[in-house]
Design a protein around this motif. Structure first.
Motif, PDB file in Angstrom:
ATOM      1  N   SER A  77      34.394  44.801  36.725  1.00 22.62           N
ATOM      2  CA  SER A  77      34.521  43.616  36.493  1.00 22.62           C
ATOM      3  C   SER A  77      36.221  42.682  36.438  1.00 22.62           C
ATOM      4  O   SER A  77      36.288  43.348  34.822  1.00 22.62           O
ATOM      5  CB  SER A  77      33.979  41.939  36.083  1.00 22.62           C
ATOM      6  OG  SER A  77      34.231  40.976  36.181  1.00 22.62           O
ATOM      7  N   PRO A  78      37.256  41.999  36.120  1.00 23.39           N
ATOM      8  CA  PRO A  78      38.006  41.562  35.708  1.00 23.39           C
ATOM      9  C   PRO A  78      38.054  40.670  35.321  1.00 23.39           C
ATOM     10  O   PRO A  78      38.494  40.562  34.163  1.00 23.39           O
ATOM     11  CB  PRO A  78      39.099  41.497  35.990  1.00 23.39           C
ATOM     12  CG  PRO A  78      37.681  40.562  37.759  1.00 23.39           C
ATOM     13  CD  PRO A  78      36.940  41.643  37.876  1.00 23.39           C
ATOM     14  N   LYS A  79      36.818  39.885  34.907  1.00 24.40           N
ATOM     15  CA  LYS A  79      36.406  39.095  33.927  1.00 24.40           C
ATOM     16  C   LYS A  79      36.680  39.553  32.195  1.00 24.40           C
ATOM     17  O   LYS A  79      35.792  41.079  32.166  1.00 24.40           O
ATOM     18  CB  LYS A  79      35.315  37.794  33.760  1.00 24.40           C
ATOM     19  CG  LYS A  79      35.425  37.218  33.155  1.00 24.40           C
ATOM     20  CD  LYS A  79      34.055  36.106  34.003  1.00 24.40           C
ATOM     21  CE  LYS A  79      33.883  35.047  33.014  1.00 24.40           C
ATOM     22  NZ  LYS A  79      32.423  34.045  33.622  1.00 24.40           N
ATOM     23  N   TYR A  81      40.811  36.103  32.820  1.00 27.34           N
ATOM     24  CA  TYR A  81      40.701  37.334  33.961  1.00 27.34           C
ATOM     25  C   TYR A  81      41.886  38.095  33.564  1.00 27.34           C
ATOM     26  O   TYR A  81      42.577  38.086  33.469  1.00 27.34           O
ATOM     27  CB  TYR A  81      40.608  36.878  35.224  1.00 27.34           C
ATOM     28  CG  TYR A  81      39.137  36.374  35.413  1.00 27.34           C
ATOM     29  CD1 TYR A  81      38.104  36.904  36.339  1.00 27.34           C
ATOM     30  CD2 TYR A  81      38.893  34.623  34.887  1.00 27.34           C
ATOM     31  CE1 TYR A  81      36.852  36.229  36.183  1.00 27.34           C
ATOM     32  CE2 TYR A  81      37.967  34.023  35.150  1.00 27.34           C
ATOM     33  CZ  TYR A  81      37.264  34.774  35.906  1.00 27.34           C
ATOM     34  OH  TYR A  81      35.993  34.302  36.363  1.00 27.34           O
ATOM     35  N   VAL A  82      41.628  39.636  33.972  1.00 26.98           N
ATOM     36  CA  VAL A  82      43.193  40.504  34.382  1.00 26.98           C
ATOM     37  C   VAL A  82      43.393  40.899  35.429  1.00 26.98           C
ATOM     38  O   VAL A  82      42.651  40.489  36.348  1.00 26.98           O
ATOM     39  CB  VAL A  82      42.728  41.993  33.002  1.00 26.98           C
ATOM     40  CG1 VAL A  82      42.900  41.564  31.914  1.00 26.98           C
ATOM     41  CG2 VAL A  82      41.272  42.256  32.922  1.00 26.98           C
ATOM     42  N   TYR A  83      43.957  41.650  35.517  1.00 29.88           N
ATOM     43  CA  TYR A  83      43.512  42.843  36.704  1.00 29.88           C
ATOM     44  C   TYR A  83      43.624  43.906  36.694  1.00 29.88           C
ATOM     45  O   TYR A  83      45.176  44.061  37.683  1.00 29.88           O
ATOM     46  CB  TYR A  83      45.635  42.115  37.423  1.00 29.88           C
ATOM     47  CG  TYR A  83      45.667  42.585  39.032  1.00 29.88           C
ATOM     48  CD1 TYR A  83      44.542  43.053  39.485  1.00 29.88           C
ATOM     49  CD2 TYR A  83      46.919  43.894  38.954  1.00 29.88           C
ATOM     50  CE1 TYR A  83      44.747  43.458  41.406  1.00 29.88           C
ATOM     51  CE2 TYR A  83      47.140  44.307  40.467  1.00 29.88           C
ATOM     52  CZ  TYR A  83      45.786  44.010  41.370  1.00 29.88           C
ATOM     53  OH  TYR A  83      45.450  44.530  42.899  1.00 29.88           O
ATOM     54  N   VAL A 111      51.238  39.843  34.519  1.00 26.31           N
ATOM     55  CA  VAL A 111      49.953  39.859  34.355  1.00 26.31           C
ATOM     56  C   VAL A 111      49.866  41.203  33.633  1.00 26.31           C
ATOM     57  O   VAL A 111      49.916  42.150  34.217  1.00 26.31           O
ATOM     58  CB  VAL A 111      49.314  39.466  36.028  1.00 26.31           C
ATOM     59  CG1 VAL A 111      48.361  40.261  35.478  1.00 26.31           C
ATOM     60  CG2 VAL A 111      49.285  38.274  35.946  1.00 26.31           C
ATOM     61  N   GLY A 112      49.104  40.713  32.671  1.00 26.51           N
ATOM     62  CA  GLY A 112      48.714  41.819  31.613  1.00 26.51           C
ATOM     63  C   GLY A 112      47.329  41.642  30.786  1.00 26.51           C
ATOM     64  O   GLY A 112      46.313  42.448  31.402  1.00 26.51           O
ATOM     65  N   GLU A 113      47.471  40.772  29.983  1.00 25.51           N
ATOM     66  CA  GLU A 113      46.797  40.597  28.408  1.00 25.51           C
ATOM     67  C   GLU A 113      45.746  39.146  29.849  1.00 25.51           C
ATOM     68  O   GLU A 113      45.835  38.906  30.714  1.00 25.51           O
ATOM     69  CB  GLU A 113      46.997  40.217  27.449  1.00 25.51           C
ATOM     70  CG  GLU A 113      47.086  41.184  26.732  1.00 25.51           C
ATOM     71  CD  GLU A 113      46.708  42.410  26.492  1.00 25.51           C
ATOM     72  OE1 GLU A 113      45.631  41.902  25.885  1.00 25.51           O
ATOM     73  OE2 GLU A 113      47.448  43.331  26.321  1.00 25.51           O
ATOM     74  N   TYR A 151      47.098  32.561  38.525  1.00 23.86           N
ATOM     75  CA  TYR A 151      47.585  33.991  37.189  1.00 23.86           C
ATOM     76  C   TYR A 151      48.062  32.615  36.590  1.00 23.86           C
ATOM     77  O   TYR A 151      48.776  32.203  36.926  1.00 23.86           O
ATOM     78  CB  TYR A 151      47.642  35.047  37.155  1.00 23.86           C
ATOM     79  CG  TYR A 151      46.547  36.097  37.543  1.00 23.86           C
ATOM     80  CD1 TYR A 151      45.728  36.245  36.369  1.00 23.86           C
ATOM     81  CD2 TYR A 151      46.078  37.049  38.325  1.00 23.86           C
ATOM     82  CE1 TYR A 151      44.626  37.538  36.571  1.00 23.86           C
ATOM     83  CE2 TYR A 151      45.915  37.810  38.566  1.00 23.86           C
ATOM     84  CZ  TYR A 151      44.998  38.363  37.527  1.00 23.86           C
ATOM     85  OH  TYR A 151      43.854  39.348  38.338  1.00 23.86           O
ATOM     86  N   ALA A 152      47.236  31.509  35.336  1.00 23.55           N
ATOM     87  CA  ALA A 152      47.867  31.600  34.212  1.00 23.55           C
ATOM     88  C   ALA A 152      49.731  31.602  34.279  1.00 23.55           C
ATOM     89  O   ALA A 152      51.018  30.919  34.266  1.00 23.55           O
ATOM     90  CB  ALA A 152      47.623  30.932  32.920  1.00 23.55           C
ATOM     91  N   ALA A 153      50.041  33.395  34.138  1.00 19.31           N
ATOM     92  CA  ALA A 153      51.126  33.288  34.151  1.00 19.31           C
ATOM     93  C   ALA A 153      52.328  33.024  36.005  1.00 19.31           C
ATOM     94  O   ALA A 153      53.492  33.106  35.511  1.00 19.31           O
ATOM     95  CB  ALA A 153      51.116  35.465  34.020  1.00 19.31           C
TER      96      ALA A 153
END
Length: 245
Positions: A139-141, A188-190, A199-201, A231-233
């Motif tokens: 999971s990415p969570k 979440y991450v990728y 997209v990192g942390e 994503y927020a980024a």
């Protein structure tokens, strides 16, 4: 950004052909199996230690990066699992599992004798770990709780970050404005860092609603919306974007 990163909404792309078979050729099953074993043996997963020479991280993200970093002309020339094969082969060379010369020599060996039996082997422990991975998944969570930057109803502007290998941002949304429809709980991450794409942390994720007229002015149907999980980024407030400019 590369053409293969921005196919959504592209006009004149040509007829779409959908292959209904999961595997078109027998060798594709082997490529899928190799990829699955690499994911299962990836050392960052919380699975029992398993004897294996595979020591580096491999995820779905790495597979996609390997395919989408290709030259666009090559990307559209090769079929789905041919791109998988290229990405996996490049990864093994880049991480020192095999040299390019060794790979080329082995390729020529099978070109010369296509009926030569393939190597056999495998350890029971590896098989058990692969099965456990397929059951548990990845999971990415993440168990962190970042403070969301936006709330439901906020107007946001989609950025235009540079992309080198892979992005999770659809090209047709870049530089457009939408409205936060939902703030997803958690972070979440990728699965791997996307570099300058941002997209990192682990970070907050949002469902953003877009008016098609905003995306394709004068060339969109009425009375519906497009939703994208982002994503927020990739998001900023329009006022912040204007002041930064």
């Amino acid at each position: 950004m590369k053409l293969q990163h921005t196919l959504g909404g592209l006009e004149g792309l040509g007829p779409v052909w959908t292959e209904t078979r999961v595997f078109v050729e027998e060798w594709e099953k082997g490529i899928f199996g190799i990829h699955t074993a690499m994911m299962a043996l990836s050392p960052q997963l919380p699975l029992p230690k398993t004897p294996s020479v595979f020591r580096t991280i491999w995820t779905w993200a790495d597979l996609r990066k390997g395919a989408e970093s290709m030259n666009p002309f090559d990307y559209f020339k090769y079929r789905y699992y041919e791109k998988w094969l290229g990405g996996i082969s490049g990864y093994f060379v880049a991480n020192g599992y095999i040299t390019q010369a060794e790979l080329d020599a082995k390729t020529e060996e099978y070109y010369a004798d296509p009926d030569k039996p393939l190597p056999t082997g495998g350890a029971t422990q590896i098989d058990e770990r692969v099965i456990q991975y397929l059951v548990d998944g990845d999971s990415p969570k993440r168990d962190v709780d970042p403070k969301p930057l936006f709330a439901k109803g906020d107007v946001v502007r989609v950025g235009n970050p540079p992309t080198v290998e892979h992005t999770r941002l659809p090209g047709f949304l870049r530089n457009h404005t939408g409205v936060i429809e939902e703030v997803y709980p958690g972070a979440y991450v990728y699965l791997c860092d996307t570099g300058p794409d941002g997209v990192g942390e682990a970070m907050a994720c949002y469902c953003v609603r877009f008016d098609p007229e905003e995306l394709w002015p004068g060339n969109a149907e009425k009375n519906f919306f497009i939703y994208a999980d982002l994503y927020a980024a990739y998001l900023t407030a329009p006022a912040e974007l204007a002041s930064a400019a």
